[in-house]
Design a protein around this motif. Structure first.
Motif, PDB file in Angstrom:
ATOM      1  N   LEU A 195     -64.974 -22.977  12.131  1.00  0.00           N
ATOM      2  CA  LEU A 195     -63.877 -23.435  11.263  1.00  0.00           C
ATOM      3  C   LEU A 195     -63.689 -22.573  10.016  1.00  0.00           C
ATOM      4  O   LEU A 195     -62.561 -22.148   9.740  1.00  0.00           O
ATOM      5  N   ILE A 232     -61.870 -19.406  10.768  1.00  0.00           N
ATOM      6  CA  ILE A 232     -60.435 -19.591  11.031  1.00  0.00           C
ATOM      7  C   ILE A 232     -59.690 -19.801   9.719  1.00  0.00           C
ATOM      8  O   ILE A 232     -58.628 -19.212   9.484  1.00  0.00           O
ATOM      9  N   TRP A 233     -60.237 -20.628   8.851  1.00  0.00           N
ATOM     10  CA  TRP A 233     -59.572 -20.902   7.565  1.00  0.00           C
ATOM     11  C   TRP A 233     -59.496 -19.648   6.699  1.00  0.00           C
ATOM     12  O   TRP A 233     -58.472 -19.355   6.099  1.00  0.00           O
ATOM     13  N   THR A 287     -56.967 -17.278   8.083  1.00  0.00           N
ATOM     14  CA  THR A 287     -55.635 -17.774   7.740  1.00  0.00           C
ATOM     15  C   THR A 287     -55.300 -17.402   6.303  1.00  0.00           C
ATOM     16  O   THR A 287     -54.185 -16.963   5.994  1.00  0.00           O
ATOM     17  N   PHE A 288     -56.281 -17.585   5.426  1.00  0.00           N
ATOM     18  CA  PHE A 288     -56.074 -17.249   4.015  1.00  0.00           C
ATOM     19  C   PHE A 288     -55.710 -15.771   3.852  1.00  0.00           C
ATOM     20  O   PHE A 288     -54.736 -15.421   3.185  1.00  0.00           O
ATOM     21  N   VAL A 289     -56.503 -14.911   4.498  1.00  0.00           N
ATOM     22  CA  VAL A 289     -56.275 -13.474   4.362  1.00  0.00           C
ATOM     23  C   VAL A 289     -54.917 -13.077   4.950  1.00  0.00           C
ATOM     24  O   VAL A 289     -54.146 -12.340   4.329  1.00  0.00           O
ATOM     25  N   VAL A 290     -54.618 -13.620   6.147  1.00  0.00           N
ATOM     26  CA  VAL A 290     -53.374 -13.241   6.823  1.00  0.00           C
ATOM     27  C   VAL A 290     -52.157 -13.739   6.043  1.00  0.00           C
ATOM     28  O   VAL A 290     -51.119 -13.077   6.000  1.00  0.00           O
ATOM     29  N   ASN A 291     -52.265 -14.908   5.396  1.00  0.00           N
ATOM     30  CA  ASN A 291     -51.098 -15.486   4.723  1.00  0.00           C
ATOM     31  C   ASN A 291     -51.041 -15.201   3.231  1.00  0.00           C
ATOM     32  O   ASN A 291     -50.093 -15.617   2.570  1.00  0.00           O
ATOM     33  N   VAL A 351     -53.041 -15.588  15.375  1.00  0.00           N
ATOM     34  CA  VAL A 351     -54.442 -15.262  15.125  1.00  0.00           C
ATOM     35  C   VAL A 351     -55.310 -16.499  15.374  1.00  0.00           C
ATOM     36  O   VAL A 351     -56.381 -16.418  15.972  1.00  0.00           O
ATOM     37  N   ALA A 352     -54.811 -17.679  14.941  1.00  0.00           N
ATOM     38  CA  ALA A 352     -55.573 -18.911  15.129  1.00  0.00           C
ATOM     39  C   ALA A 352     -55.771 -19.207  16.612  1.00  0.00           C
ATOM     40  O   ALA A 352     -56.860 -19.618  17.028  1.00  0.00           O
ATOM     41  N   ALA A 387     -64.254 -19.594  17.561  1.00  0.00           N
ATOM     42  CA  ALA A 387     -64.660 -19.203  16.204  1.00  0.00           C
ATOM     43  C   ALA A 387     -64.985 -20.439  15.365  1.00  0.00           C
ATOM     44  O   ALA A 387     -64.489 -21.529  15.625  1.00  0.00           O
ATOM     45  N   SER A 411     -50.265 -16.011  11.472  1.00  0.00           N
ATOM     46  CA  SER A 411     -51.534 -16.737  11.369  1.00  0.00           C
ATOM     47  C   SER A 411     -51.688 -17.724  12.527  1.00  0.00           C
ATOM     48  O   SER A 411     -52.811 -18.038  12.936  1.00  0.00           O
TER      49      SER A 411
END
Lengths: 106, 240
Positions: free
Chosen positions: B69, B72-73, B76-80, B58-59, B67, B55
């Motif tokens: 905010l 990005i959040w 992050t949620f999907v990736v983690n 990706v960030a 991108a 993540s």
């Protein structure tokens, strides 16, 4: 810019730590649905490919399949070496070599 | 020697292959973030506070392309989100621990520590020193990631103009090297193809929304392909 970055990181911390805390701390109130664990299986491949493809095929924004686009052969080389050898680092290095040579030759 | 030191050390030692594997990614992450124009403090904060490699990568790519905010959040949620699965899987081994232990071990939960700890705890039913073993793996992975991030940051700062040398290609090569071996499984291939096509078609959407769209399409395609493949097998026919 700085506030934006601060917010970016703060949000990422909340989201990531929240996910990790979920069951370990609040486990008695949660259950993990089976469909979700199956869907999660495909997240890394989907997200990473979604990042790779536009960068490799359209590095400047427009689709570029011309020999001038060194990203494409470099990416294909990295992917091929990883596919056949499963050696991540060797794949990255090979990709770089092809990318560098391509840019240098053309 | 304290009796707690033995399992602590064993956890760190068993994580050694993971430490070696993570090292180049820590360096690439630090260098790449600096080359993208992210300040050193923010790069170090990402490693120290988020502590989730993929993540973070990706960030960096999302921050670099401006991108929004929430995108990005959400990414992050999907990736983690897979960490929730680890959190659930390890819960039986942590249920008896005091809250401060569970809050700490959760912070350090990564793919690597999950793999090492789950393997060990599944084999050994005596859980008395399991928490110390888990902590040993966690601290080793955490210290390792910080160290290699710092080295990457220093490298990025000492070689200005790395982005012009094609370091942005390092991200593509890294992701490609991670994904490619997974494509041997048919449903994963379907997921990747769909995600790639959608990402390419939707690349001009604002705020990198195309990424979310592509991820959703890919995951849906993968699940569907898996369902079709299993329904084709004779022993599963009754359930369809």
């Amino acid at each position: 810019m700085n506030l934006h970055l601060l917010l970016t990181i703060a949000g990422m911390v909340v989201v990531t730590y929240g996910i990790r805390l979920s069951f370990l701390v609040f486990g008695h109130r949660l259950s993990f649905p089976a469909w979700l664990s199956r869907a999660l299986h495909y997240v890394p491949a989907a997200v990473l490919t979604a990042l790779i493809v536009p960068m490799a095929l359209a590095p400047q924004g427009a689709i570029d399949l011309s020999p001038g686009n060194a990203y494409l052969p470099g990416t294909l080389a990295a992917a091929a070496v990883a596919f056949f050898s499963r050696h991540t680092l060797a794949a990255i290095v090979s990709g770089f070599v092809v990318y560098g040579l391509w840019r240098w030759l053309l | 020697m304290s009796p707690r030191f033995t399992p602590l050390w064993a956890g760190a030692r068993d994580s050694l292959p993971m430490l070696v594997g993570a090292a180049p990614f820590g360096v690439i992450f630090g260098t790449l973030a600096i080359a993208t124009g992210i300040p050193a403090w923010a790069t170090l904060a990402l490693s120290a506070l988020v502590f989730a490699g993929s993540s973070q990568f990706v960030a960096v790519s999302l921050i670099g392309s401006g991108a929004a905010l929430p995108v990005i959040w959400l990414t992050t949620f999907v990736v983690n989100l897979r960490h929730a699965l680890y959190s659930a899987t390890l819960l039986p081994y942590a249920r008896h621990l005091p809250a401060r232990w569970r809050w700490s071990l959760a912070f350090w939960l990564t793919d690597e520590t999950f793999a090492v700890v789950e393997h060990r705890l599944r084999q050994q039913h005596d859980e008395s020193d399991g928490a110390w073993y888990w902590l040993g793996s966690s601290l080793a992975m955490y210290g390792n990631w910080q160290l290699w991030t710092v080295i990457g940051v220093l490298l990025g700062q000492s070689v200005p103009g790395l982005a012009d040398l094609g370091l942005d290609f390092a991200m593509v090569a890294t992701f490609a090297a991670i994904v490619a071996p997974q494509l041997k499984k048919r449903p994963v291939l379907v997921a990747a193809l769909l995600a790639g096509v959608v990402a390419l078609l939707a690349r001009d959407l604002p705020f990198k929304l195309g990424l979310m769209l592509a991820a959703l399409a890919g995951v849906a395609g993968g699940v569907l392909a898996e369902r079709l493949a299993t329904s084709g097998k004779p022993e599963m026919k009754e359930t369809t």
